[in-house]
Design a protein around this motif. Sequence first.
Motif, PDB file in Angstrom:
ATOM      1  N   UNK A 121     -14.248 -20.600   4.302  1.00 50.48           N
ATOM      2  CA  UNK A 121     -12.960 -20.855   3.848  1.00 50.48           C
ATOM      3  C   UNK A 121     -12.391 -22.170   3.325  1.00 50.48           C
ATOM      4  N   UNK A 122     -13.671 -22.635   2.449  1.00 48.78           N
ATOM      5  CA  UNK A 122     -12.931 -22.782   1.490  1.00 48.78           C
ATOM      6  C   UNK A 122     -12.062 -22.987  -0.112  1.00 48.78           C
ATOM      7  N   UNK A 123     -11.508 -22.957  -0.171  1.00 52.36           N
ATOM      8  CA  UNK A 123     -10.719 -22.762  -1.526  1.00 52.36           C
ATOM      9  C   UNK A 123     -11.368 -22.086  -2.159  1.00 52.36           C
ATOM     10  N   UNK A 124     -10.877 -21.800  -3.479  1.00 53.09           N
ATOM     11  CA  UNK A 124     -11.354 -21.206  -4.570  1.00 53.09           C
ATOM     12  C   UNK A 124     -10.141 -21.139  -6.138  1.00 53.09           C
ATOM     13  N   UNK A 125     -10.812 -21.009  -6.863  1.00 51.97           N
ATOM     14  CA  UNK A 125      -9.938 -21.126  -7.948  1.00 51.97           C
ATOM     15  C   UNK A 125      -9.120 -19.899  -7.868  1.00 51.97           C
ATOM     16  N   UNK A 126      -7.854 -20.075  -8.310  1.00 59.05           N
ATOM     17  CA  UNK A 126      -6.878 -18.750  -8.299  1.00 59.05           C
ATOM     18  C   UNK A 126      -7.804 -17.284  -8.841  1.00 59.05           C
ATOM     19  N   UNK A 127      -8.170 -16.540  -8.643  1.00 58.54           N
ATOM     20  CA  UNK A 127      -8.324 -15.249  -9.003  1.00 58.54           C
ATOM     21  C   UNK A 127      -9.912 -14.900  -8.552  1.00 58.54           C
ATOM     22  N   UNK A 128     -10.844 -15.977  -8.199  1.00 59.69           N
ATOM     23  CA  UNK A 128     -11.806 -15.964  -8.409  1.00 59.69           C
ATOM     24  C   UNK A 128     -13.357 -15.787  -7.185  1.00 59.69           C
ATOM     25  N   UNK A 129     -11.961 -14.794  -6.216  1.00 64.36           N
ATOM     26  CA  UNK A 129     -13.163 -14.641  -5.066  1.00 64.36           C
ATOM     27  C   UNK A 129     -12.591 -13.297  -4.437  1.00 64.36           C
ATOM     28  N   UNK A 130     -13.174 -11.957  -3.848  1.00 69.43           N
ATOM     29  CA  UNK A 130     -12.169 -10.925  -3.253  1.00 69.43           C
ATOM     30  C   UNK A 130     -11.841 -10.995  -1.518  1.00 69.43           C
ATOM     31  N   UNK A 131     -11.160 -12.742  -1.664  1.00 65.97           N
ATOM     32  CA  UNK A 131     -10.852 -13.121  -0.125  1.00 65.97           C
ATOM     33  C   UNK A 131      -9.750 -14.350  -0.274  1.00 65.97           C
TER      34      UNK A 131
END
Length: 334
Positions: A233-243
């Motif tokens: 649940x760590x925030x990632x860049x927009x569009x960079x994960x499938x969760x």
Amino acid sequence: MRLENILALSKGSLLGDPSVSLFESVVFDPSKVKRGSFFVAYSPDDIALALQNGAYGVMFDKPTQICDSEVAWIKVDNIDSALKKLLRFYLLEKELQVYACDPITLHLSSMISTPSNFASIEGPMSAIWDKLWPLEKKSIVLFSPTLTDSEIFIEHSQLIRAQEKTITIIEQTLFETSFIHNDTFYERQMLSPFFIPYLEHLLFFYTFLRIPFQIKGFSKMGHFIPVFTNSRLESKEFGSSDRVVIFEPLLELIDEQIDFLDAQASWAKIIYLLPESMRSSLTIGVENFLFYRYTEEVLSILQAKSFHFALVAGVDKSILNPSRSAMRQLELDF
């Protein structure tokens, strides 16, 4: 603005026997007070600076030390209620055209450039006053009764809505849209297709009332807010994960957003995390409907579930950035 009118409309009590009877402006920020201003003191701590800058009058609703007998001190029961009465009276002569809409349409309007004779309003009473007071006569105002007390206005009409589609979607994801409106192509706007029907109604409203407008781009909406995350649940860049965790503060919009996700992402594993108050007979036994009693439970529920999209109702996205001590406790719980 005359002292006698302020007293009559606000139902306030005049303390002392001031010599002033007329004020040049109504000001909420003590640093912006000029000689002759009427200062509205939400905090007694701001009064000294307002007087130093030349305030002729002060409205207050908290215990305050009266320190200058030449100033008009007006004690009211509640500042916001008093301002609403004052504003309602002074707006009569402006003959405003006032329209009510939902919160999403209102937020969209704040992202579109319009002339000075149109105003969309929300926020605290001081911000509403600053937005409405300078408007020229017969200006057009858009507000949401969900966010702003409609009693500020003598009368209002409902937003004029489009009867047919005026926007053609060319390409879309769940969170971005490329579309055409009035032969103009808007590429990869940071606007979910969920908002397009609301945008259609707003643009039709502008066109119907001949309000010039210009779309320069959309910033992030305060609704249907996507946060891409990893398994921790760590925030990632927009569009960079499938969760993706999607946050919606307004519970009234949840049913519509559930329908949208079910239709647009039928391939995905989706969970809906709702407050206990939204539990009903329709959700009993439905595996992807989960409920929380306290905000603190949301993180642990999300950690325990696998999903592509999680729609979380009534919780702010800041829960994904808890304090270190809270994160350590969460890890211990697991």
